[in-house]
Design an enzyme around this catalytic site. Sequence first.
Site, PDB file in Angstrom:
ATOM      1  N   SER A 126       0.824  -1.202   0.000  1.00 36.16           N
ATOM      2  CA  SER A 126       0.000   0.000   0.000  1.00 36.16           C
ATOM      3  C   SER A 126       0.856   1.248   0.000  1.00 36.16           C
ATOM      4  O   SER A 126       1.995   1.240   0.465  1.00 36.16           O
ATOM      5  CB  SER A 126      -0.896   0.004   1.246  1.00 36.16           C
ATOM      6  OG  SER A 126      -1.634   1.199   1.319  1.00 36.16           O
ATOM      7  N   HIS A 127       0.274   2.325  -0.476  1.00 35.21           N
ATOM      8  CA  HIS A 127       0.929   3.630  -0.413  1.00 35.21           C
ATOM      9  C   HIS A 127       0.958   4.181   1.015  1.00 35.21           C
ATOM     10  O   HIS A 127       1.781   5.020   1.335  1.00 35.21           O
ATOM     11  CB  HIS A 127       0.175   4.631  -1.290  1.00 35.21           C
ATOM     12  CG  HIS A 127       0.355   4.380  -2.743  1.00 35.21           C
ATOM     13  ND1 HIS A 127      -0.337   3.403  -3.418  1.00 35.21           N
ATOM     14  CD2 HIS A 127       1.167   4.970  -3.645  1.00 35.21           C
ATOM     15  CE1 HIS A 127       0.037   3.414  -4.682  1.00 35.21           C
ATOM     16  NE2 HIS A 127       0.950   4.350  -4.848  1.00 35.21           N
ATOM     17  N   SER A 128       0.058   3.714   1.846  1.00 43.17           N
ATOM     18  CA  SER A 128      -0.108   4.267   3.184  1.00 43.17           C
ATOM     19  C   SER A 128       0.102   3.210   4.261  1.00 43.17           C
ATOM     20  O   SER A 128      -0.658   2.233   4.340  1.00 43.17           O
ATOM     21  CB  SER A 128      -1.520   4.852   3.325  1.00 43.17           C
ATOM     22  OG  SER A 128      -1.803   5.158   4.665  1.00 43.17           O
TER      23      SER A 128
ATOM     24  N   SER B 279       1.066   2.819  -8.479  1.00 41.65           N
ATOM     25  CA  SER B 279       2.486   2.472  -8.383  1.00 41.65           C
ATOM     26  C   SER B 279       2.740   1.311  -7.425  1.00 41.65           C
ATOM     27  O   SER B 279       3.777   0.652  -7.529  1.00 41.65           O
ATOM     28  CB  SER B 279       3.322   3.685  -7.977  1.00 41.65           C
ATOM     29  OG  SER B 279       2.981   4.128  -6.687  1.00 41.65           O
TER      30      SER B 279
END
Length: 130
Positions: free
Chosen positions: A11-13, A73
Amino acid sequence: MTDPVGIVLVSHSAAMAAGLRELLHELGSGAVPVVLAAGTEDGGLGTSYELILRAVAEADHGAGVVVLPDLGSAVLTAVTALEDHPRADVLLVDAPFVEGAVAAVVTASAGAALAEVATAAQDARGFRKF
């Protein structure tokens, strides 16, 4: 029972992934390894090739690993990392992040094999909420 399939959340977060892991821990009774590759190595938003490789190694308890990316991404970074380090027992799954992870953990906690866990995650795309 043998060790269950491991799950990697890409995950991005880190905060978002940690919240999902908390839910998954309860649903899987803590028996399924759920490892995060979330955010950057310095704690920012983004994805990290190295964190993905480390998470796969940590989640692998012998039954294989399902890798679930959130979007954009995270998908591209996971694809690159797994293509650079191919393993038949590590599957990148195109599934909704939350619903796919829930289905994967519940299925893995029942002792299902890698292919079944991956299919459960993918099939979550069709779950209707109402």
